[in-house]
Design an enzyme around this catalytic site. Structure first.
Site, PDB file in Angstrom:
ATOM      1  N   ASP A  98       0.781  -1.238   0.000  1.00 34.46           N
ATOM      2  CA  ASP A  98       0.000   0.000   0.000  1.00 34.46           C
ATOM      3  C   ASP A  98       0.811   1.287   0.000  1.00 34.46           C
ATOM      4  OD1 ASP A  98       1.130  -0.041   2.497  1.00 34.46           O
ATOM      5  OD2 ASP A  98      -0.686  -0.743   3.503  1.00 34.46           O
ATOM      6  N   GLU A 120      -0.331  -9.032  -0.847  1.00 34.77           N
ATOM      7  CA  GLU A 120      -0.969  -8.425   0.343  1.00 34.77           C
ATOM      8  C   GLU A 120      -2.182  -7.595  -0.087  1.00 34.77           C
ATOM      9  OE1 GLU A 120       0.492  -5.320   3.453  1.00 34.77           O
ATOM     10  OE2 GLU A 120       1.423  -7.191   4.080  1.00 34.77           O
ATOM     11  N   GLU A 134      -2.205   5.077   2.687  1.00 37.44           N
ATOM     12  CA  GLU A 134      -2.180   3.647   2.340  1.00 37.44           C
ATOM     13  C   GLU A 134      -3.552   3.080   1.976  1.00 37.44           C
ATOM     14  OE1 GLU A 134      -0.721   4.976   5.018  1.00 37.44           O
ATOM     15  OE2 GLU A 134       1.416   4.645   4.735  1.00 37.44           O
ATOM     16  N   HIS A 210       5.733   5.548  13.084  1.00 39.69           N
ATOM     17  CA  HIS A 210       6.124   6.350  11.921  1.00 39.69           C
ATOM     18  C   HIS A 210       4.974   6.873  11.059  1.00 39.69           C
ATOM     19  CE1 HIS A 210       5.461   2.464   9.916  1.00 39.69           C
ATOM     20  NE2 HIS A 210       5.210   3.180   8.846  1.00 39.69           N
ATOM     21  N   ARG A 212       2.182   8.541   8.808  1.00 40.34           N
ATOM     22  CA  ARG A 212       1.931   9.934   8.406  1.00 40.34           C
ATOM     23  C   ARG A 212       0.691  10.515   9.056  1.00 40.34           C
ATOM     24  NH1 ARG A 212       5.144   9.656   3.752  1.00 40.34           N
ATOM     25  NH2 ARG A 212       5.669  11.684   2.867  1.00 40.34           N
ATOM     26  N   HIS A 242      12.694   5.343  13.115  1.00 39.11           N
ATOM     27  CA  HIS A 242      12.566   5.506  11.656  1.00 39.11           C
ATOM     28  C   HIS A 242      13.356   6.750  11.220  1.00 39.11           C
ATOM     29  CE1 HIS A 242      10.571   6.279   7.816  1.00 39.11           C
ATOM     30  NE2 HIS A 242       9.924   5.125   7.913  1.00 39.11           N
TER      31      HIS A 242
HETATM   32  C1  UD1 Z   1       6.613   4.930   3.860  1.00 42.04           C
HETATM   33  C2  UD1 Z   1       5.248   4.538   3.316  1.00 42.04           C
HETATM   34  C3  UD1 Z   1       4.414   3.859   4.414  1.00 42.04           C
HETATM   35  C4  UD1 Z   1       5.193   2.728   5.072  1.00 42.04           C
HETATM   36  C5  UD1 Z   1       6.550   3.229   5.533  1.00 42.04           C
HETATM   37  C6  UD1 Z   1       7.375   2.077   6.080  1.00 42.04           C
HETATM   38  C7  UD1 Z   1       4.229   6.002   1.618  1.00 42.04           C
HETATM   39  C8  UD1 Z   1       3.550   7.280   1.356  1.00 42.04           C
HETATM   40  N1  UD1 Z   1       4.536   5.744   2.896  1.00 42.04           N
HETATM   41  O1  UD1 Z   1       6.383   5.926   4.853  1.00 42.04           O
HETATM   42  O2  UD1 Z   1       3.233   3.335   3.846  1.00 42.04           O
HETATM   43  O3  UD1 Z   1       4.459   2.253   6.187  1.00 42.04           O
HETATM   44  O4  UD1 Z   1       7.251   3.792   4.414  1.00 42.04           O
HETATM   45  O5  UD1 Z   1       8.460   2.527   6.813  1.00 42.04           O
HETATM   46  O6  UD1 Z   1       4.482   5.255   0.717  1.00 42.04           O
HETATM   47  N2  UD1 Z   1      14.152   8.422   5.040  1.00 42.04           N
HETATM   48  C9  UD1 Z   1      15.522   8.355   4.985  1.00 42.04           C
HETATM   49  N3  UD1 Z   1      16.110   7.149   4.697  1.00 42.04           N
HETATM   50  C10 UD1 Z   1      15.391   6.027   4.500  1.00 42.04           C
HETATM   51  C11 UD1 Z   1      14.000   6.099   4.581  1.00 42.04           C
HETATM   52  C12 UD1 Z   1      13.392   7.305   4.838  1.00 42.04           C
HETATM   53  O7  UD1 Z   1      16.209   9.345   5.163  1.00 42.04           O
HETATM   54  O8  UD1 Z   1      15.984   4.965   4.262  1.00 42.04           O
HETATM   55  C13 UD1 Z   1      13.521   9.726   5.340  1.00 42.04           C
HETATM   56  C14 UD1 Z   1      13.546  10.694   4.143  1.00 42.04           C
HETATM   57  O9  UD1 Z   1      13.718  11.997   4.635  1.00 42.04           O
HETATM   58  C15 UD1 Z   1      12.131  10.550   3.574  1.00 42.04           C
HETATM   59  C16 UD1 Z   1      11.332  10.357   4.854  1.00 42.04           C
HETATM   60  O10 UD1 Z   1      12.156   9.515   5.667  1.00 42.04           O
HETATM   61  O11 UD1 Z   1      11.756  11.683   2.838  1.00 42.04           O
HETATM   62  C17 UD1 Z   1       9.965   9.736   4.705  1.00 42.04           C
HETATM   63  O12 UD1 Z   1      10.009   8.592   3.866  1.00 42.04           O
HETATM   64  P1  UD1 Z   1       8.666   8.181   3.051  1.00 42.04           P
HETATM   65  O13 UD1 Z   1       8.914   6.933   2.298  1.00 42.04           O
HETATM   66  O14 UD1 Z   1       8.160   9.350   2.295  1.00 42.04           O
HETATM   67  O15 UD1 Z   1       7.587   7.957   4.203  1.00 42.04           O
HETATM   68  P2  UD1 Z   1       7.543   6.882   5.358  1.00 42.04           P
HETATM   69  O16 UD1 Z   1       6.966   7.542   6.561  1.00 42.04           O
HETATM   70  O17 UD1 Z   1       8.828   6.188   5.460  1.00 42.04           O
HETATM   71  N1  UDP Z   2      11.744  -3.310  10.892  1.00 43.64           N
HETATM   72  C1  UDP Z   2      13.127  -3.423  10.790  1.00 43.64           C
HETATM   73  N2  UDP Z   2      13.910  -2.539  11.490  1.00 43.64           N
HETATM   74  C2  UDP Z   2      13.380  -1.572  12.269  1.00 43.64           C
HETATM   75  C3  UDP Z   2      11.973  -1.439  12.340  1.00 43.64           C
HETATM   76  C4  UDP Z   2      11.179  -2.324  11.613  1.00 43.64           C
HETATM   77  O1  UDP Z   2      13.634  -4.304  10.116  1.00 43.64           O
HETATM   78  O2  UDP Z   2      14.161  -0.823  12.869  1.00 43.64           O
HETATM   79  C5  UDP Z   2      10.910  -4.271  10.140  1.00 43.64           C
HETATM   80  C6  UDP Z   2       9.782  -4.918  10.903  1.00 43.64           C
HETATM   81  O3  UDP Z   2      10.237  -6.069  11.600  1.00 43.64           O
HETATM   82  C7  UDP Z   2       8.812  -5.248   9.784  1.00 43.64           C
HETATM   83  C8  UDP Z   2       8.952  -4.057   8.855  1.00 43.64           C
HETATM   84  O4  UDP Z   2      10.259  -3.520   9.122  1.00 43.64           O
HETATM   85  O5  UDP Z   2       9.218  -6.417   9.078  1.00 43.64           O
HETATM   86  C9  UDP Z   2       7.898  -3.039   9.125  1.00 43.64           C
HETATM   87  O6  UDP Z   2       8.238  -1.848   8.506  1.00 43.64           O
HETATM   88  P1  UDP Z   2       7.612  -0.456   8.916  1.00 43.64           P
HETATM   89  O7  UDP Z   2       7.163  -0.500  10.330  1.00 43.64           O
HETATM   90  O8  UDP Z   2       8.610   0.573   8.523  1.00 43.64           O
HETATM   91  O9  UDP Z   2       6.382  -0.308   7.912  1.00 43.64           O
HETATM   92  P2  UDP Z   2       4.870  -0.819   7.932  1.00 43.64           P
HETATM   93  O10 UDP Z   2       4.858  -2.282   8.194  1.00 43.64           O
HETATM   94  O11 UDP Z   2       4.136  -0.050   8.983  1.00 43.64           O
HETATM   95  O12 UDP Z   2       4.382  -0.461   6.584  1.00 43.64           O
END
Ligand code: UD1
Ligand code: UDP
Length: 382
Positions: A98, A120, A134, A210, A212, A242
């Site tokens: 999602d 999924e 999502e 984490h 949004r 995160h």
């Molecule tokens: C995204 C997904 C969410 C998912 C989550 C898992 C969307 C809109 N959101 O949210 O569904 O649950 O991932 O974690 O698709 N960043 C880094 N390094 C990384 C990752 C993220 O610096 O490796 C920072 C960046 O500044 C980035 C921000 O995190 O802009 C947010 O990342 P983003 O993918 O937009 O949103 P998530 O909250 O991670």
């Molecule tokens: N996870 C990880 N390291 C972390 C936090 C989460 O490997 O520091 C794993 C967690 O075990 C699960 C997945 O990441 O398998 C979940 O990701 P996240 O919570 O970022 O996203 P969501 O599932 O809410 O989309």
């Protein structure tokens, strides 16, 4: 016969963890060429998963920017996917779950008239702003997809209510397949801080947050509730934060400097899964953790107002705590001070899978192309 070119597209940490065993299952089957295209919506958190599962994508869009918006993620994915699809010429594209990568990957496949398999599929809250974005991404991908791989019977029922009955399979969630490869009783953590935690002596609380839709006041309330729980109980709280700057700032503001709170960088997937296996209680707004913890017998308090994963709530191992300070504090207090309340939640349940989801998904793909038998559905509790 030509090999089927099946392209898995993913970009964030959870998609990568849940697609990794599927990419491998595809690669191990005769008659299939497994192609992997990452958007790198997450950079560091994606690369960590690629390393743990030894995946080497053929294509990397490398789109991540700090504080990226939903529009920039989606538009960059769409533009990048054009080139990837034209170069790699897949027979089918698989997307997961999602995220914005999921939606853009599916839309791009549609623009190129490539069939889409949705891994999924069928999760719903029926609130278009929660989880945001999502819930809408799931619905949009449902409209585009050709094959639907539902983790549970409940997910299939959601699709049936929307009139989707063709190409639907109940497979279990691939996250359980992943978990079976990572958790080991003799695991030693790379970070000594985790090896030295007082397992069995004090309660270990594992925290992530984490989403949004929680940005702003809900996240402030969640973090201050976590601080209160840590200050008022004999626990060690481990929180791999995160990398989102919004989350980093909020976590440091409320939880920085509390002696029994370990604010640490994101953990590699195998580290995280093994830490969860040794923890006593999980507090999280994550989707993936809600699926993993029940299969490890760990109670979960969900830091959200709703969940699209009601199966473990029904099984009694997960409770919705909501996003209000008083509710989170009081529900955690009960579990930390009442052994019967804790025991009632601390039992293993496997509503999300039996570790064989990827096999069923690949069988279903082969069946779709007329190259194999239809797989049996996953049935929880069998
Ligand atoms: C995204 C997904 C969410 C998912 C989550 C898992 C969307 C809109 N959101 O949210 O569904 O649950 O991932 O974690 O698709 N960043 C880094 N390094 C990384 C990752 C993220 O610096 O490796 C920072 C960046 O500044 C980035 C921000 O995190 O802009 C947010 O990342 P983003 O993918 O937009 O949103 P998530 O909250 O991670
Ligand atoms: N996870 C990880 N390291 C972390 C936090 C989460 O490997 O520091 C794993 C967690 O075990 C699960 C997945 O990441 O398998 C979940 O990701 P996240 O919570 O970022 O996203 P969501 O599932 O809410 O989309």
């Amino acid at each position: 016969m030509e090999k089927l070119r099946i392209m898995s597209v993913f970009g964030t940490r959870p998609e990568a963890i849940k697609m990794a065993p599927l990419v491998k299952e595809l690669a191990g089957r005769e008659g299939i060429e497994s192609i992997c295209c990452v958007t790198a919506q997450h950079r560091e958190m994606l690369d960590s998963v690629l390393q743990v599962f030894d995946l080497h994508p053929q294509w990397d869009l490398d789109i991540m920017t700090p504080r990226q918006t939903l529009s920039t993620i989606t538009s960059k994915c769409l533009t990048g996917m054009d080139e990837a699809i034209e170069a790699l010429k897949p027979d089918m594209i698989l997307v997961h779950g999602d995220t914005s990568t999921t939606f853009a990957g599916a839309l791009s496949a549609f623009y190129h008239k490539v069939p889409v398999g949705h891994v999924e599929a069928g999760l719903r809250t029926y609130d278009k702003y929660s989880p945001y974005p999502e819930e809408m991404n799931r619905k949009l991908v449902t409209a585009i997809a050709d094959l639907y791989f539902c983790p549970t019977e409940n997910n299939r029922e959601n699709l049936r209510r929307e009139g989707i009955t063709e190409g639907v399979f109940v497979t279990g969630n691939t996250v359980i397949d992943a978990l079976k490869t990572t958790v080991r009783p003799d695991y030693r953590f790379a970070a000594d801080e985790l090896n030295r935690l007082p397992y069995g002596e004090k309660k270990i609380l594992l925290v992530t947050c984490h989403r949004r839709e929680n940005y702003g006041q809900p996240m402030e309330d969640i973090m201050s509730a976590l601080a209160e729980i840590a200050r008022t109980h004999e626990v060690e709280m481990v929180y791999p934060v995160h990398l989102s700057p919004v989350v980093q700032e909020c976590a440091k503001k409320h939880l920085g400097g509390i002696p029994n709170v370990h604010l640490i960088p994101p953990l590699a997937a195998d580290e995280m899964h093994n830490l969860m296996a040794r923890s006593d209680l999980v507090l999280t707004d994550s989707g993936g953790l809600q699926e993993e913890a029940p299969s490890l017998g760990k109670p979960v308090l969900v830091l959200r107002r709703e969940t699209e994963r009601p199966e473990a709530v029904t099984a009694g191992t997960v409770k919705l705590a909501g996003v209000k300070y008083e509710d989170i504090v009081s529900m955690a207090h009960e579990l930390l001070t009442s052994p019967p309340a804790y025991a009632a939640m601390a039992h293993a349940a496997n509503p999300y899978g039996d570790g064989k989801a990827c096999g069923r998904i690949v069988d279903a793909i082969l069946w779709h192309f007329g190259r194999g038998a239809k797989p049996e559905d996953f049935r929880a509790g069998t």
